[in-house]
Write an enzyme that holds these catalytic residues in place. Structure first.
Site, PDB file in Angstrom:
ATOM      1  N   SER A   7       0.862  -1.186   0.000  1.00 32.25           N
ATOM      2  CA  SER A   7       0.000   0.000   0.000  1.00 32.25           C
ATOM      3  C   SER A   7       0.895   1.231   0.000  1.00 32.25           C
ATOM      4  O   SER A   7       1.824   1.329   0.798  1.00 32.25           O
ATOM      5  CB  SER A   7      -0.884   0.003   1.247  1.00 32.25           C
ATOM      6  OG  SER A   7      -1.286   1.326   1.521  1.00 32.25           O
ATOM      7  N   HIS A  31      -1.588  -1.813  -4.007  1.00 35.67           N
ATOM      8  CA  HIS A  31      -2.840  -1.554  -3.271  1.00 35.67           C
ATOM      9  C   HIS A  31      -3.027  -0.047  -3.142  1.00 35.67           C
ATOM     10  O   HIS A  31      -2.202   0.641  -2.552  1.00 35.67           O
ATOM     11  CB  HIS A  31      -2.741  -2.216  -1.895  1.00 35.67           C
ATOM     12  CG  HIS A  31      -3.965  -2.090  -1.056  1.00 35.67           C
ATOM     13  ND1 HIS A  31      -5.049  -2.930  -1.175  1.00 35.67           N
ATOM     14  CD2 HIS A  31      -4.273  -1.240  -0.052  1.00 35.67           C
ATOM     15  CE1 HIS A  31      -5.970  -2.601  -0.286  1.00 35.67           C
ATOM     16  NE2 HIS A  31      -5.538  -1.561   0.412  1.00 35.67           N
ATOM     17  N   ASP A  33      -5.227   2.926  -1.699  1.00 31.16           N
ATOM     18  CA  ASP A  33      -6.230   3.277  -0.686  1.00 31.16           C
ATOM     19  C   ASP A  33      -6.882   4.605  -1.034  1.00 31.16           C
ATOM     20  O   ASP A  33      -6.250   5.660  -0.960  1.00 31.16           O
ATOM     21  CB  ASP A  33      -5.560   3.390   0.692  1.00 31.16           C
ATOM     22  CG  ASP A  33      -5.152   2.037   1.233  1.00 31.16           C
ATOM     23  OD1 ASP A  33      -6.017   1.151   1.309  1.00 31.16           O
ATOM     24  OD2 ASP A  33      -3.959   1.861   1.557  1.00 31.16           O
ATOM     25  N   MET A  35      -9.602   7.272  -0.018  1.00 29.73           N
ATOM     26  CA  MET A  35     -10.386   7.688   1.159  1.00 29.73           C
ATOM     27  C   MET A  35     -11.032   9.039   0.889  1.00 29.73           C
ATOM     28  O   MET A  35     -10.411   9.925   0.311  1.00 29.73           O
ATOM     29  CB  MET A  35      -9.465   7.811   2.380  1.00 29.73           C
ATOM     30  CG  MET A  35      -8.665   6.558   2.680  1.00 29.73           C
ATOM     31  SD  MET A  35      -7.772   6.712   4.225  1.00 29.73           S
ATOM     32  CE  MET A  35      -6.786   5.211   4.186  1.00 29.73           C
ATOM     33  N   HIS A  64      -8.753  -0.081  -3.272  1.00 28.52           N
ATOM     34  CA  HIS A  64      -9.530  -0.246  -2.027  1.00 28.52           C
ATOM     35  C   HIS A  64     -10.282   1.049  -1.779  1.00 28.52           C
ATOM     36  O   HIS A  64      -9.699   2.045  -1.358  1.00 28.52           O
ATOM     37  CB  HIS A  64      -8.559  -0.567  -0.870  1.00 28.52           C
ATOM     38  CG  HIS A  64      -9.228  -0.720   0.456  1.00 28.52           C
ATOM     39  ND1 HIS A  64      -8.513  -0.778   1.637  1.00 28.52           N
ATOM     40  CD2 HIS A  64     -10.531  -0.851   0.806  1.00 28.52           C
ATOM     41  CE1 HIS A  64      -9.356  -0.922   2.655  1.00 28.52           C
ATOM     42  NE2 HIS A  64     -10.574  -0.959   2.183  1.00 28.52           N
ATOM     43  N   MET A  66     -12.419   3.324   0.200  1.00 28.95           N
ATOM     44  CA  MET A  66     -12.971   3.653   1.514  1.00 28.95           C
ATOM     45  C   MET A  66     -13.749   4.949   1.338  1.00 28.95           C
ATOM     46  O   MET A  66     -13.372   6.010   1.846  1.00 28.95           O
ATOM     47  CB  MET A  66     -11.847   3.781   2.542  1.00 28.95           C
ATOM     48  CG  MET A  66     -11.300   2.426   2.961  1.00 28.95           C
ATOM     49  SD  MET A  66      -9.687   2.539   3.729  1.00 28.95           S
ATOM     50  CE  MET A  66      -8.655   2.581   2.265  1.00 28.95           C
ATOM     51  N   MET A 135     -10.768  -6.546   7.103  1.00 29.05           N
ATOM     52  CA  MET A 135      -9.919  -5.480   7.650  1.00 29.05           C
ATOM     53  C   MET A 135      -9.380  -5.917   9.011  1.00 29.05           C
ATOM     54  O   MET A 135     -10.137  -6.361   9.876  1.00 29.05           O
ATOM     55  CB  MET A 135     -10.711  -4.178   7.811  1.00 29.05           C
ATOM     56  CG  MET A 135     -11.058  -3.473   6.503  1.00 29.05           C
ATOM     57  SD  MET A 135      -9.641  -3.052   5.461  1.00 29.05           S
ATOM     58  CE  MET A 135      -8.735  -1.911   6.521  1.00 29.05           C
ATOM     59  N   ASP A 174      -5.849  -6.659   5.514  1.00 26.67           N
ATOM     60  CA  ASP A 174      -5.300  -5.313   5.337  1.00 26.67           C
ATOM     61  C   ASP A 174      -5.260  -4.612   6.688  1.00 26.67           C
ATOM     62  O   ASP A 174      -6.298  -4.420   7.321  1.00 26.67           O
ATOM     63  CB  ASP A 174      -6.195  -4.545   4.353  1.00 26.67           C
ATOM     64  CG  ASP A 174      -5.713  -3.132   4.066  1.00 26.67           C
ATOM     65  OD1 ASP A 174      -4.609  -2.766   4.504  1.00 26.67           O
ATOM     66  OD2 ASP A 174      -6.466  -2.396   3.389  1.00 26.67           O
TER      67      ASP A 174
HETATM   68  C1  DX5 Z   1      -5.936   1.384   6.138  1.00 30.45           C
HETATM   69  C2  DX5 Z   1      -5.608   1.008   4.723  1.00 30.45           C
HETATM   70  C3  DX5 Z   1      -4.433   0.138   4.608  1.00 30.45           C
HETATM   71  C4  DX5 Z   1      -3.139   0.749   5.100  1.00 30.45           C
HETATM   72  C5  DX5 Z   1      -2.343  -0.375   5.673  1.00 30.45           C
HETATM   73  O1  DX5 Z   1      -7.188   1.927   6.197  1.00 30.45           O
HETATM   74  O2  DX5 Z   1      -6.692   0.340   4.129  1.00 30.45           O
HETATM   75  O3  DX5 Z   1      -4.277  -0.357   3.285  1.00 30.45           O
HETATM   76  O4  DX5 Z   1      -2.381   1.359   4.108  1.00 30.45           O
HETATM   77  O5  DX5 Z   1      -1.232   0.152   6.300  1.00 30.45           O
HETATM   78  P1  DX5 Z   1      -0.393  -0.694   7.362  1.00 30.45           P
HETATM   79  O6  DX5 Z   1       0.136  -1.890   6.649  1.00 30.45           O
HETATM   80  O7  DX5 Z   1       0.656   0.245   7.812  1.00 30.45           O
HETATM   81  O8  DX5 Z   1      -1.340  -1.076   8.477  1.00 30.45           O
HETATM   82 ZN    ZN Z   2      -6.283  -0.674   2.189  1.00 29.08          ZN
END
Ligand code: DX5
Ligand code: ZN
Length: 218
Positions: A7, A31, A33, A35, A64, A66, A135, A174
């Site tokens: 990520s 990956h 993310d 948001m 992903h 969110m 998660m 994740d």
């Molecule tokens: C959190 C994200 C993850 C995040 C994971 O909401 O969905 O993908 O980047 O980061 P680490 O591996 O540091 O927990």
């Molecule tokens: Zn993620």
């Protein structure tokens, strides 16, 4: 066969194409993310920026989302370089239709659940998914503690997939995946691992991906 998906949440945002190139050849998928500061209390990339990153990525991208109400937005992330699009069960108005729409774009459809969501709630939807994302932290931020108490959900998903003969569906975890935790998740039944801070806060991200893979299979 397992997959490691770095990520870029903890990567240098000013130099993403290069940050992605550093791990290509070692990682399986990137990956991404996304948001929106509504579904989670953090903002990363809008659609335009996401499409730019996906287009420039040296690896196929595992998106992903969110974001709240991704129902009509999700398909817009489909490109030739998009491997999968994952939406949150809690965020969708109509998860079944959204998963079908994603699949109709020729992209793998993922369904994610937050720590407080039970597996039973999504059981009926599993025939519609290519991947389930359990998660292992509250979504929103990297660098949080791995919640080993989520492992029964991973075990349950693996059991259901086995019973149905769904060998082509993936189980992703994740949050908090590191050399200390990846083996636990693997043994519970996960086959697809997101790692953010473990990879991008290490001195050698490419080597860390190799080590994570070895540790999972050790
Ligand atoms: C959190 C994200 C993850 C995040 C994971 O909401 O969905 O993908 O980047 O980061 P680490 O591996 O540091 O927990
Ligand atoms: Zn993620």
């Amino acid at each position: 066969m397992i997959r490691i998906c770095p990520s870029i949440l903890n990567a240098n945002f000013d130099d993403l194409p290069n940050e992605i190139r550093r791990v290509a050849g070692h990682a399986d998928l990137l990956h991404l993310d996304v948001m929106d500061n509504i579904f989670v209390p953090n903002f990363t990339f809008d659609l335009a920026k996401s499409l730019e990153i996906i287009a420039e990525s040296a690896l196929p991208v595992d998106v992903h989302l969110m974001i709240d109400e991704p129902d009509t937005e999700a398909v817009k992330f489909a490109t030739d370089n998009t491997a999968s699009i994952t939406v949150h069960y809690e965020a969708c108005n109509d998860p079944q239709q959204t998963l079908r729409d994603i699949r109709s774009m020729g992209v793998r459809a993922g369904l994610a659940i937050k720590p407080n969501t039970h597996m039973e709630e999504i059981q009926e939807l599993l025939s519609e998914v290519d991947m389930i994302l359990v998660m292992t932290v509250e979504p929103g931020f990297g660098g949080q503690r791995f919640m080993s108490e989520m492992m029964p959900k991973v075990e349950m998903a693996r059991k259901w997939f086995r019973q149905k003969g769904w060998d082509e569906k993936w189980i992703q975890v994740d949050g908090g995946i590191s050399l200390e935790t990846i083996r636990t998740a693997y043994l519970a039944g996960a086959d697809t691992f997101v790692a953010g801070s473990a990879v991008y806060r290490s001195d050698d991200p490419a080597e860390m991906i190799d080590r994570l893979r070895e540790e999972a299979l050790s």
